[in-house]
Design a protein around this motif. Structure first.
Motif, short mmCIF file in Angstrom:
data_model
loop_
_atom_site.label_atom_id
_atom_site.label_comp_id
_atom_site.label_asym_id
_atom_site.label_seq_id
_atom_site.Cartn_x
_atom_site.Cartn_y
_atom_site.Cartn_z
N ARG A 132 40.24 6.53 15.36
CA ARG A 132 41.32 5.83 16.06
C ARG A 132 40.76 5.03 17.25
O ARG A 132 41.21 3.91 17.51
CB ARG A 132 42.36 6.85 16.54
N ALA A 133 39.77 5.58 17.96
CA ALA A 133 39.21 4.89 19.11
C ALA A 133 38.36 3.68 18.69
O ALA A 133 38.27 2.68 19.43
CB ALA A 133 38.37 5.85 19.96
N LEU A 134 37.75 3.76 17.51
CA LEU A 134 36.90 2.67 17.02
C LEU A 134 37.55 1.97 15.83
O LEU A 134 36.87 1.56 14.88
CB LEU A 134 35.52 3.22 16.61
N HIS A 135 38.87 1.80 15.87
CA HIS A 135 39.59 1.24 14.73
C HIS A 135 39.17 -0.20 14.43
O HIS A 135 39.26 -0.65 13.29
CB HIS A 135 41.10 1.32 15.00
N ASP A 180 24.58 -2.35 13.53
CA ASP A 180 24.68 -2.48 14.98
C ASP A 180 25.28 -1.23 15.61
O ASP A 180 24.86 -0.80 16.69
CB ASP A 180 25.53 -3.70 15.34
N THR A 181 26.27 -0.62 14.95
CA THR A 181 26.86 0.62 15.47
C THR A 181 25.85 1.76 15.44
O THR A 181 25.73 2.53 16.41
CB THR A 181 28.11 0.99 14.66
N ARG A 182 25.16 1.89 14.34
CA ARG A 182 24.11 2.92 14.27
C ARG A 182 22.99 2.63 15.27
O ARG A 182 22.44 3.55 15.88
CB ARG A 182 23.55 2.98 12.85
N GLY A 183 22.66 1.33 15.43
CA GLY A 183 21.62 0.98 16.40
C GLY A 183 22.03 1.29 17.82
O GLY A 183 21.18 1.62 18.66
N ALA A 184 23.34 1.20 18.14
CA ALA A 184 23.82 1.55 19.47
C ALA A 184 23.59 3.03 19.76
O ALA A 184 23.19 3.41 20.86
CB ALA A 184 25.30 1.21 19.61
N VAL A 185 23.83 3.88 18.75
CA VAL A 185 23.59 5.33 18.92
C VAL A 185 22.10 5.59 19.14
O VAL A 185 21.70 6.37 20.03
CB VAL A 185 24.12 6.10 17.71
N ALA A 186 21.24 4.95 18.33
CA ALA A 186 19.81 5.18 18.46
C ALA A 186 19.29 4.68 19.82
O ALA A 186 18.43 5.32 20.44
CB ALA A 186 19.08 4.46 17.32
N GLU A 187 19.80 3.54 20.29
CA GLU A 187 19.35 3.02 21.58
C GLU A 187 19.78 3.94 22.72
O GLU A 187 19.05 4.13 23.69
CB GLU A 187 19.90 1.61 21.80
N ILE A 221 26.55 10.92 23.56
CA ILE A 221 27.12 9.59 23.57
C ILE A 221 28.63 9.66 23.41
O ILE A 221 29.16 10.56 22.73
CB ILE A 221 26.50 8.70 22.47
N THR A 222 29.33 8.72 24.04
CA THR A 222 30.78 8.66 23.95
C THR A 222 31.20 7.39 23.20
O THR A 222 30.38 6.52 22.91
CB THR A 222 31.40 8.64 25.35
N VAL A 223 32.50 7.32 22.90
CA VAL A 223 33.02 6.14 22.20
C VAL A 223 32.83 4.88 23.04
O VAL A 223 32.44 3.81 22.54
CB VAL A 223 34.50 6.35 21.86
N ALA A 224 33.08 4.98 24.33
CA ALA A 224 32.94 3.82 25.22
C ALA A 224 31.49 3.32 25.24
O ALA A 224 31.24 2.11 25.26
CB ALA A 224 33.40 4.18 26.63
N GLN A 225 30.55 4.25 25.21
CA GLN A 225 29.15 3.85 25.22
C GLN A 225 28.75 3.19 23.90
O GLN A 225 27.95 2.25 23.89
CB GLN A 225 28.26 5.08 25.49
N VAL A 226 29.31 3.65 22.79
CA VAL A 226 29.05 3.00 21.50
C VAL A 226 29.53 1.56 21.54
O VAL A 226 28.83 0.64 21.10
CB VAL A 226 29.72 3.78 20.36
N ARG A 227 30.73 1.34 22.06
CA ARG A 227 31.27 -0.02 22.15
C ARG A 227 30.39 -0.90 23.05
O ARG A 227 30.04 -2.03 22.70
CB ARG A 227 32.69 0.02 22.70
N ALA A 228 30.03 -0.39 24.23
CA ALA A 228 29.29 -1.19 25.20
C ALA A 228 27.90 -1.55 24.68
O ALA A 228 27.47 -2.71 24.78
CB ALA A 228 29.19 -0.44 26.53
N ILE A 229 27.20 -0.59 24.12
CA ILE A 229 25.83 -0.86 23.64
C ILE A 229 25.86 -1.79 22.44
O ILE A 229 25.04 -2.70 22.32
CB ILE A 229 25.11 0.46 23.31
N ARG A 230 26.82 -1.57 21.53
CA ARG A 230 26.92 -2.46 20.37
C ARG A 230 27.23 -3.90 20.80
O ARG A 230 26.67 -4.86 20.26
CB ARG A 230 28.02 -1.96 19.42
N ALA A 231 28.12 -4.06 21.78
CA ALA A 231 28.45 -5.41 22.27
C ALA A 231 27.23 -6.07 22.92
O ALA A 231 27.01 -7.27 22.77
CB ALA A 231 29.62 -5.33 23.25
N ARG A 232 26.44 -5.27 23.64
CA ARG A 232 25.25 -5.84 24.28
C ARG A 232 24.22 -6.29 23.24
O ARG A 232 23.56 -7.32 23.41
CB ARG A 232 24.63 -4.80 25.22
N ILE A 233 24.08 -5.53 22.16
CA ILE A 233 23.15 -5.91 21.10
C ILE A 233 23.55 -7.24 20.47
O ILE A 233 22.73 -8.15 20.29
CB ILE A 233 23.07 -4.81 20.04
#
Length: 272
Positions: free
Chosen positions: A31-34, A41-48, A57-69
């Motif tokens: 629901r948070a990542l609908h 890129d999403t998997r890369g955000a977790v690895a980074e 890691i939290t949902v907000a951090q997944v969004r922020a790191i993926r957007a930065r990539i």
């Protein structure tokens, strides 16, 4: 992102932090990542994230790191869209968004601003860049631009007195001048002598190019006297080209300018 995709993403996170995953976790993350797909890129955000910290890691951090990539890819690609003739505003927005999305997905290669706007150096210029900084092989000294015979023919049709100064072919031996070949002599005040040359230069030209009628000295050999005989000097300049006729006519008709008197300073005052 569906609950199944969220569960797969959480399993990817658990490989780093050993968290426990349940159905509620998958539904909450879904629901948070609908609006975020499960992609590289999403998997890369977790690895980074876990490459720099050991905190979960939290949902907000997944969004922020993926957007930065993805933003980094856009900045590197410098997407430029100039539009197309006749397109509507909606078409422009749609095509521009598609271009930015392609850059974020990595479909546009990284390039400079000049390459993006079509102002990159040409292939011919780029081919010369490897030679920058290398020593230049010294070539042979180039020959004269115009051969001597052609120069003589050109001088015959040139107006003015410069063609008559054949003595310019030799250096001036005058100690106060020392003018090089093809350069006018200079007076003691540094002014160019356009209509004549120093007497020593005239004599040097006569010795080099003429045979003396009096003592018989051949060219390049000095006369039997300290200075060249006057006949040798006259023989050297006998075929001197005459100045332009119009210039001579103008000089003959123009009266000389009156000489300006200069003040003389004496003990008795100023005289004029």
């Amino acid at each position: 992102m569906t609950p199944a995709e969220a569960a797969e993403l959480l399993a990817h996170c658990a490989a780093f932090d050993r968290r426990t995953i349940g159905e509620a976790d998958a539904r909450a993350w879904s629901r948070a990542l609908h609006d975020v797909p499960l992609d590289d890129d999403t998997r890369g955000a977790v690895a980074e994230h876990y490459a720099h910290t050991d905190q979960w890691i939290t949902v907000a951090q997944v969004r922020a790191i993926r957007a930065r990539i993805r933003s980094g890819r856009i900045d590197a690609a410098h997407p430029v869209y100039d539009g197309q003739p006749g397109e509507t505003g909606e078409q422009f927005v749609a095509r521009r968004r598609a271009q930015v999305t392609a850059a974020a997905e990595g479909e546009l290669p990284a390039r400079t601003i000049t390459q993006a706007i079509g102002a990159a150096p040409s292939e011919n210029l780029l081919a010369l860049l490897p030679a920058v900084g290398r020593p230049v092989v010294e070539a042979e000294e180039p020959g004269p631009y115009v051969d001597e015979q052609t120069r003589v023919e050109i001088r015959e049709h040139l107006p003015g007195n410069r063609a008559a100064l054949v003595e310019l072919e030799v250096d001036c031996p005058n100690s106060r001048c020392r003018a090089a070949r093809r350069h006018l002599c200079r007076s003691s005040r540094g002014r160019e002598l356009r209509g004549t040359v120093h007497g020593q230069r005239r004599d040097a030209y006569a010795v080099r190019h003429a045979q003396c009628p009096e003592c018989g000295a051949p060219p390049s050999h000095a006369c039997t006297t300290p200075e060249p005989h006057p006949a040798r000097v006259r023989a050297a300049t006998a075929d001197r080209p005459m100045p332009n006729r119009r210039q001579l006519d103008r000089l003959m008709r123009t009266p000389p300018a009156p000489r300006k008197s200069r003040a003389r300073h004496t003990t008795g005052g100023t005289q004029r």
